[in-house]
Design a protein around this motif. Structure first.
Motif, PDB file in Angstrom:
ATOM      1  N   TYR A  49     -10.889  -3.184  11.953  1.00  0.00           N
ATOM      2  CA  TYR A  49     -10.756  -3.833  12.707  1.00  0.00           C
ATOM      3  C   TYR A  49     -12.142  -4.400  12.637  1.00  0.00           C
ATOM      4  O   TYR A  49     -12.766  -3.850  13.365  1.00  0.00           O
ATOM      5  CB  TYR A  49      -9.962  -3.637  13.674  1.00  0.00           C
ATOM      6  N   ASP A  50     -11.878  -5.802  13.242  1.00  0.00           N
ATOM      7  CA  ASP A  50     -12.757  -7.113  12.501  1.00  0.00           C
ATOM      8  C   ASP A  50     -13.118  -7.283  14.439  1.00  0.00           C
ATOM      9  O   ASP A  50     -12.347  -7.973  14.838  1.00  0.00           O
ATOM     10  CB  ASP A  50     -13.363  -7.516  12.121  1.00  0.00           C
ATOM     11  N   ALA A  51     -14.077  -6.604  15.545  1.00  0.00           N
ATOM     12  CA  ALA A  51     -13.612  -7.224  16.335  1.00  0.00           C
ATOM     13  C   ALA A  51     -13.837  -8.935  17.076  1.00  0.00           C
ATOM     14  O   ALA A  51     -15.033  -8.804  16.658  1.00  0.00           O
ATOM     15  CB  ALA A  51     -14.489  -6.076  17.229  1.00  0.00           C
ATOM     16  N   ASN A  52     -12.922  -8.939  17.335  1.00  0.00           N
ATOM     17  CA  ASN A  52     -12.893 -10.733  18.095  1.00  0.00           C
ATOM     18  C   ASN A  52     -12.256 -10.490  19.628  1.00  0.00           C
ATOM     19  O   ASN A  52     -12.451  -9.568  20.108  1.00  0.00           O
ATOM     20  CB  ASN A  52     -12.484 -11.414  17.084  1.00  0.00           C
ATOM     21  N   TYR A  53     -12.978 -11.298  20.634  1.00  0.00           N
ATOM     22  CA  TYR A  53     -13.069 -11.919  21.453  1.00  0.00           C
ATOM     23  C   TYR A  53     -13.206 -10.989  22.340  1.00  0.00           C
ATOM     24  O   TYR A  53     -13.049 -10.461  23.162  1.00  0.00           O
ATOM     25  CB  TYR A  53     -11.318 -11.669  21.967  1.00  0.00           C
ATOM     26  N   ASN A  54     -14.397  -9.997  21.699  1.00  0.00           N
ATOM     27  CA  ASN A  54     -15.686  -9.293  22.827  1.00  0.00           C
ATOM     28  C   ASN A  54     -14.670  -8.714  23.061  1.00  0.00           C
ATOM     29  O   ASN A  54     -15.167  -7.126  23.410  1.00  0.00           O
ATOM     30  CB  ASN A  54     -15.824  -9.649  24.338  1.00  0.00           C
ATOM     31  N   THR A  55     -13.444  -7.667  22.318  1.00  0.00           N
ATOM     32  CA  THR A  55     -13.163  -6.217  21.971  1.00  0.00           C
ATOM     33  C   THR A  55     -13.659  -5.411  21.638  1.00  0.00           C
ATOM     34  O   THR A  55     -13.843  -5.422  19.843  1.00  0.00           O
ATOM     35  CB  THR A  55     -11.718  -7.049  21.439  1.00  0.00           C
ATOM     36  N   GLN A  56     -14.027  -4.126  21.683  1.00  0.00           N
ATOM     37  CA  GLN A  56     -14.791  -3.506  20.942  1.00  0.00           C
ATOM     38  C   GLN A  56     -14.132  -1.583  20.687  1.00  0.00           C
ATOM     39  O   GLN A  56     -13.226  -1.962  22.212  1.00  0.00           O
ATOM     40  CB  GLN A  56     -16.278  -2.989  21.765  1.00  0.00           C
ATOM     41  N   ASP A  57     -14.617  -1.227  20.189  1.00  0.00           N
ATOM     42  CA  ASP A  57     -13.799   0.003  20.065  1.00  0.00           C
ATOM     43  C   ASP A  57     -14.633   0.837  21.660  1.00  0.00           C
ATOM     44  O   ASP A  57     -15.522   1.587  20.242  1.00  0.00           O
ATOM     45  CB  ASP A  57     -13.841   0.980  18.654  1.00  0.00           C
ATOM     46  N   HIS A  58     -14.319   1.537  22.251  1.00  0.00           N
ATOM     47  CA  HIS A  58     -14.497   2.018  22.408  1.00  0.00           C
ATOM     48  C   HIS A  58     -13.852   3.518  23.429  1.00  0.00           C
ATOM     49  O   HIS A  58     -14.062   4.342  24.460  1.00  0.00           O
ATOM     50  CB  HIS A  58     -14.862   1.654  24.397  1.00  0.00           C
ATOM     51  N   LEU A  59     -12.692   3.839  22.281  1.00  0.00           N
ATOM     52  CA  LEU A  59     -12.139   5.221  22.212  1.00  0.00           C
ATOM     53  C   LEU A  59     -12.645   6.743  22.218  1.00  0.00           C
ATOM     54  O   LEU A  59     -13.833   6.014  21.741  1.00  0.00           O
ATOM     55  CB  LEU A  59     -11.189   5.440  21.624  1.00  0.00           C
ATOM     56  N   PRO A  60     -12.934   7.563  22.875  1.00  0.00           N
ATOM     57  CA  PRO A  60     -13.783   8.471  22.929  1.00  0.00           C
ATOM     58  C   PRO A  60     -14.175   9.220  21.404  1.00  0.00           C
ATOM     59  O   PRO A  60     -12.412   9.268  20.994  1.00  0.00           O
ATOM     60  CB  PRO A  60     -13.252   9.526  23.428  1.00  0.00           C
ATOM     61  N   ARG A  61     -14.817   9.230  20.909  1.00  0.00           N
ATOM     62  CA  ARG A  61     -14.792  10.507  19.859  1.00  0.00           C
ATOM     63  C   ARG A  61     -15.577  11.717  19.921  1.00  0.00           C
ATOM     64  O   ARG A  61     -16.819  11.114  20.593  1.00  0.00           O
ATOM     65  CB  ARG A  61     -14.769   9.910  18.519  1.00  0.00           C
ATOM     66  N   VAL A  62     -16.361  12.491  19.852  1.00  0.00           N
ATOM     67  CA  VAL A  62     -17.328  13.694  19.579  1.00  0.00           C
ATOM     68  C   VAL A  62     -18.360  12.981  18.024  1.00  0.00           C
ATOM     69  O   VAL A  62     -17.762  13.649  17.149  1.00  0.00           O
ATOM     70  CB  VAL A  62     -16.994  15.097  19.408  1.00  0.00           C
ATOM     71  N   VAL A  63     -19.482  13.106  18.611  1.00  0.00           N
ATOM     72  CA  VAL A  63     -20.245  12.614  17.344  1.00  0.00           C
ATOM     73  C   VAL A  63     -21.597  13.047  17.192  1.00  0.00           C
ATOM     74  O   VAL A  63     -22.182  13.818  18.445  1.00  0.00           O
ATOM     75  CB  VAL A  63     -21.174  10.859  18.004  1.00  0.00           C
ATOM     76  N   VAL A  64     -21.796  13.649  15.739  1.00  0.00           N
ATOM     77  CA  VAL A  64     -22.474  14.716  15.969  1.00  0.00           C
ATOM     78  C   VAL A  64     -23.747  14.364  15.199  1.00  0.00           C
ATOM     79  O   VAL A  64     -23.616  13.705  14.024  1.00  0.00           O
ATOM     80  CB  VAL A  64     -22.131  15.970  15.039  1.00  0.00           C
ATOM     81  N   VAL A  65     -24.636  14.317  15.995  1.00  0.00           N
ATOM     82  CA  VAL A  65     -26.061  14.019  15.373  1.00  0.00           C
ATOM     83  C   VAL A  65     -26.703  15.135  15.837  1.00  0.00           C
ATOM     84  O   VAL A  65     -26.570  16.187  16.366  1.00  0.00           O
ATOM     85  CB  VAL A  65     -26.093  12.785  16.321  1.00  0.00           C
ATOM     86  N   GLY A  66     -27.935  14.650  14.920  1.00  0.00           N
ATOM     87  CA  GLY A  66     -28.963  15.913  14.719  1.00  0.00           C
ATOM     88  C   GLY A  66     -30.510  15.290  13.501  1.00  0.00           C
ATOM     89  O   GLY A  66     -29.898  14.864  12.866  1.00  0.00           O
ATOM     90  N   ASP A  67     -31.727  16.309  13.477  1.00  0.00           N
ATOM     91  CA  ASP A  67     -32.156  16.353  12.204  1.00  0.00           C
ATOM     92  C   ASP A  67     -31.271  16.332  10.856  1.00  0.00           C
ATOM     93  O   ASP A  67     -30.510  17.534  11.235  1.00  0.00           O
ATOM     94  CB  ASP A  67     -33.551  16.738  13.125  1.00  0.00           C
TER      95      ASP A  67
END
Length: 984
Positions: free
Chosen positions: A302-320
């Motif tokens: 979905y291409d966000a319009n009208y300042n609608t953003q995806d703020h639903l939770p998910r687990v983001v796995v980050v690391g070196d």
């Protein structure tokens, strides 16, 4: 019961007992017991009104009733006769009491039964009605209960003796507690105090017992004197022994729990398999995590319009890079699902993994129906290969990583429900073979996911390298400075313990004291032994054995809930669902407001149009295009043949005139003319004519197809389909291949048509003359136009239009005049100008001061002679209008020879027959094949979303697309919230 006789109580007692029993009798006073007589005289003659002998007797009777009953001894000299009478009397009295007791028992039973029944009815009315939920318990549950071997399950449970062995020795614990207390009170060294306190804390935490009571403290105090005699070395050994014993006890508990969990897992697997065959056949329901994952998949597109953003939770796995992100994710998913490499970048795009519980351990891509069995090594290899292919395909040319998300779902028994996103590893330096902007691209992708205020950041840190080399910790600290949604994971702890000189450094890391970042929790895990071919079960066993024997846990540096990937997955899942419950309703309200804005814009701009998205518009355009293709079958045969004949003659007329007619017409006699014509027609038919005919037919089909589409476009058609129709037309024509077999048959038909010289009637002769005359006139006009352009304007144009000749045109005009004099002198001149004639013309022009090139003379001669020849041919054509009589009677010696008319008749007849043949092929075969090609092209375009996006564009389309997606997101969010509330 008190017996009545010589040893009986006083009269008051006797009256009291007899009144209670319902029997009245009297006994002489002198036969009473001396104590009874004393009581009687005391309370009957002292005039005390407050204390009557009956009350005193009652108290005495009460106290005496507690004594054991013994039969009284018979008085001496009675011989036992009076005792026998008293005994008979007791039998009668006991029978009377029992008869009276039956009424009491019967009344009690009736009353109690009635009360119990009434209480049962009241409780039954209080219970809710569960009849509407019978479908929840299917029939297979009862079948399953019969299939489960209860004896086997009972034997699998631990025996009481085994459980008793696992329980701690409380006496020994009390003794050790006393020792520790004395140790603390005696002022031992600080190190011993700390170890003793940690051991006590671990003891209380493991056993879960309440604090010792005062009696235990007293017993501990009694041992203080003896405990003070232990030396410091023995104190330390005892503390270590206590800690080891506690660890062994904890491990025994852990093993028992794991065994029970394994058995429970097998039973749940059986139940879930039955559930797939039972309940889901009646009513298919998606799981809670599947509903949530679908919402995330829609939002990713979905291409966000009208300042609608995806703020639903998910687990983001980050690391070196190479910190073990993928390995942690695989341990949570319980399968080796990701491609592996030694030191190279393997994760090139974000991978969204939806984990859920299911009867079978399988994996599936969002856009594919294939299930990969994760219990089979060949399926695991195929899955890893497919993920690697998708990653490489998503990376654009010249790039190293991609922001395109690969969506994957993994189901299996015992897997915690959550949604994780594995991101490319953060790098510090761009190496050879990478794009120059790889580092910045990875940072931007990581920030885009971590900027979500409801995303849970799973920060992976390699424990085997120096902490100062970490890059990801600074990045995470920037995105979540308070650490309210960050979980820190230290990997490769086994290598860290082996390599680090100070294990307390690991303690500083997991306590959050070494890094300048905060986190909700800190975990230490081991995700492998260094071999890529190890199974998940083997790694779990190795991880468990390591932490059981590690001094990190034994010395209290790590807590039991901070180690193993199992505890990590439980903590991450709990945090994920907590975040989901706190934020999902707010996100639903945001999309509800966005939907209102989009609907308002549509009503204001397109009030009379339906909200058709790109797919619906494509289907509408598809039907219109197919209707236009079907219209080709409605074209009349006459129209097809007329167009084909005209276009074919336009294509071949130049060849016929220049290469066949003109060379043959310049021959000396009719025999040579016919021979030349036959040879050239045969060569033309064998090599060029069929190809030219098929090209003409194919072009005609294209033009008619385009004409019909243009006509439909003008009939109030939607201009939003113009690009799509043009692309479909071009692609269909490109794919269409003419039937090669038709060429051979067409060659035979054309050859037979050209061999026929017999003109049967005068109309055919006149038609041939008209065709020849029209063709020659057309060529003559073209030739005169060329000559006019060569010599420039004549004197009229020069005077009336004020035009002048150029020097070249002046030279050509002088050359033309000189060559026309030559043609007047030699009317039957051949088509070629001899060299001496060229020299003569040149000298004549030089005499008039005109320098001319011999090439220019020959070029001018060619056009002049062509005009002269066509003029003579037209004159001869007029003469041949009356030559059909000579032709029909075969007058060979006649001066009027009309072989050129016969040639044009043969060409005309070939055109008619060829047009008829091509028309039949078009209407019978090619139109249908074109329609089939159009359908195939439309089907291909329909499956290619990128193609549809390119061909169907505009604000109206984009607005309808946004409306559809926002509505779909809102509906799925509402369904998910409803299911979430039901689960609560």
């Amino acid at each position: 019961m008190l017996r009545v006789g010589s040893g009986a109580a006083c009269m008051a007692c006797r009256n009291l007992v007899s009144s209670n029993m319902g029997i009245r009798f009297r006994v002489p006073l002198q036969k009473l017991h001396p104590l009874s007589r004393a009581i009687h005289h005391r309370y009957s003659g002292n005039g005390n009104p407050q204390r009557t002998p009956h009350r005193t007797a009652a108290r005495y009777f009460t106290s005496m009733s507690r004594l054991p009953m013994r039969p009284p001894k018979p008085p001496p000299g009675s011989g036992g006769r009076s005792y026998q009478q008293q005994r008979n009397f007791w039998v009668a009295r006991l029978a009377a009491r029992l008869l009276r007791l039956r009424y009491i028992l019967f009344g009690t039973a009736v009353g109690g039964g009635y009360t119990a029944k009434k209480t049962y009815e009241e409780w039954k009315d209080m219970l809710p009605d569960f009849s509407d939920y019978n479908w929840v318990i299917p029939d297979f549950v009862w079948e399953l209960s019969e299939q489960i071997d209860l004896d086997k399950l009972t034997k699998a449970l631990p025996e009481m003796e085994e459980i008793a062995k696992l329980l701690p020795d409380f006496d020994k614990i009390g003794e050790n507690f006393s020792f520790l207390k004395s140790l603390l009170s005696s002022g031992v060294s600080l190190g011993s105090e700390v170890k003793g306190a940690s051991g006590l804390h671990l003891l209380l935490e493991t056993t879960g017992d309440p604090p010792l009571k005062a009696t235990d403290s007293a017993a501990a105090a009694s041992h203080d004197a003896s405990d003070k005699q232990y030396k410091k070395s023995s104190d330390k050994e005892k503390v270590d022994q206590l800690q080891e014993e506690l660890l062994r006890t904890q491990l025994k508990y852990q093993r028992m729990l794991e065994r029970l969990e394994k058995e429970n897992k097998e039973l749940r697997k059986v139940v879930l398999q039955k559930d797939d065959k039972g309940i889901h056949q009646r009513k298919v329901k998606k799981s809670l995590i599947d509903l949530y994952s679908e919402v995330l998949d829609i939002l990713s597109d979905y291409d966000a319009n009208y300042n609608t953003q995806d703020h639903l939770p998910r687990v983001v796995v980050v690391g070196d890079q190479s910190a073990g992100k993928t390995s942690v994710l695989e341990m949570i998913a319980q399968a080796r699902i990701f491609p592996r490499g030694s030191g190279e970048m393997m994760t090139r795009s974000p991978v969204k993994v939806t984990l859920s519980e299911g009867p079978h351990h399988v994996a599936m891509f969002k856009d594919s129906g294939r299930e990969f069995d994760l219990n089979k090594e060949e399926d695991l290899a195929a899955l890893r290969h497919e993920i690697e292919l998708r990653m490489r395909k998503s990376v654009k040319e010249g790039q190293t990583v991609s922001c395109e998300t690969i969506s994957l779902s993994v189901k299996g028994p015992g897997i915690q429900r959550m949604v994780l996103v594995d991101l490319p590893g953060v790098i510090s330096t761009v190496t050879a073979g990478m794009a120059s902007d790889t580092k910045e691209t990875i940072f931007s992708i990581s920030k885009a996911y971590m900027q979500n205020p409801n995303a849970i950041i799973l920060c992976i840190q390699d424990g085997s390298v120096d902490a100062e080399r970490s890059i990801v910790t600074d990045l995470v600290s920037q995105m979540d400075p308070q650490g309210k949604r960050t979980i820190f994971v230290l990997t490769k702890v086994d290598l860290a313990e082996k390599n680090l000189a100070s294990p307390s450094r690991i303690q500083q890391i997991v306590e959050g004291k070494l890094f300048p970042m905060k986190a909700l929790g800190y975990f230490a895990v081991v995700t492998g032994k260094g071999s890529p071919g190890e199974s998940i079960d083997a790694i779990k066993d190795y991880e468990e054995d390591f932490f059981q024997n590690s001094r990190l846990l034994r010395d209290g540096m790590l807590k039991a809930h901070q180690v193993t990937t199992k505890n990590l997955s439980l903590a991450v899942s709990d945090c994920f669902w907590k975040m989901v419950r706190e934020s999902v309703e707010q996100q639903a309200d945001v999309f509800k407001a966005s939907r209102f804005n989009l609907e308002t814009e549509w009503k204001n701009n397109y009030p009379r149009l339906r909200e058709l998205d790109r797919n619906e518009l494509f289907e509408k355009a598809k039907n219109e295009i197919l209707d236009e293709v079907i219209s080709l079958s409605q074209v009349t045969p006459q129209h097809w043949e007329s167009i084909l004949q005209k276009k074919l003659w336009e294509r071949v007329s130049t060849h016929v005139i220049e290469n066949i007619y003109l060379p043959a017409a310049q021959t000396a006699d009719s025999g040579t003319f016919n021979t030349t014509v036959d040879i050239k027609l045969k060569q033309w038919t064998d090599k060029q004519l069929p190809h030219k005919a098929l090209e003409v037919a194919w072009e005609t089909l294209q033009e008619e197809f385009a004409r019909f589409m243009a006509e439909y476009r003008g009939k109030d058609q939607d201009d939003i389909f113009d690009k799509l129709k043009e692309a479909v037309k071009d692609e269909s024509i490109k794919r269409h291949k003419w039937n090669e077999r038709a060429m051979d048959s067409l060659r035979v038909i054309q050859h037979n048509a050209l061999e026929d010289r017999s003109i049967t009637d005068k109309p055919q002769w006149d038609a041939a003359i008209y065709f020849m005359e029209d063709t020659l006139n057309s060529r003559l006009k073209d030739t005169e136009s060329v000559v006019r352009d060569m010599v420039g304007p004549d004197w009229k144009e020069r005077w009336l239009s004020w035009k002048n000749r150029t020097p070249e045109q002046h030279i050509r005009n002088e050359t033309k005049n000189e060559l026309e004099r030559l043609l007047k002198l030699h009317d039957d001149h051949t088509a070629y100008l001899a060299n001496d004639e060229v020299t003569t013309v040149r000298k004549n022009l030089e005499g008039r001061s005109v320098e001319v090139d011999p090439v220019l003379i020959k070029d001018t001669w060619h056009q002049l002679y062509r005009r002269h020849f066509l003029q003579k041919a037209l004159s001869h054509c007029n003469l041949c209008k009356r030559g059909f009589y000579y032709y029909q009677r075969h007058f060979v010696d006649s001066e009027l020879e009309c072989n050129d008319v016969v040639l044009f008749w043969r060409i005309q007849r070939m055109l008619v027959i060829t047009a008829n043949t091509l028309r039949q092929q078009l209407t019978n075969t090619e139109v249908r094949r074109l329609e089939k090609n159009v359908k195939e092209v439309l089907d291909d375009f329909g499956e290619d979303m990128e193609k549809k996006t390119q061909l169907i564009t505009g604000r109206r389309v984009q607005l309808a697309e946004d409306l559809k997606k926002v509505r779909e997101i809102q509906e799925k969010l509402e369904a998910f919230i409803e299911a979430l509330h039901k689960e609560k």
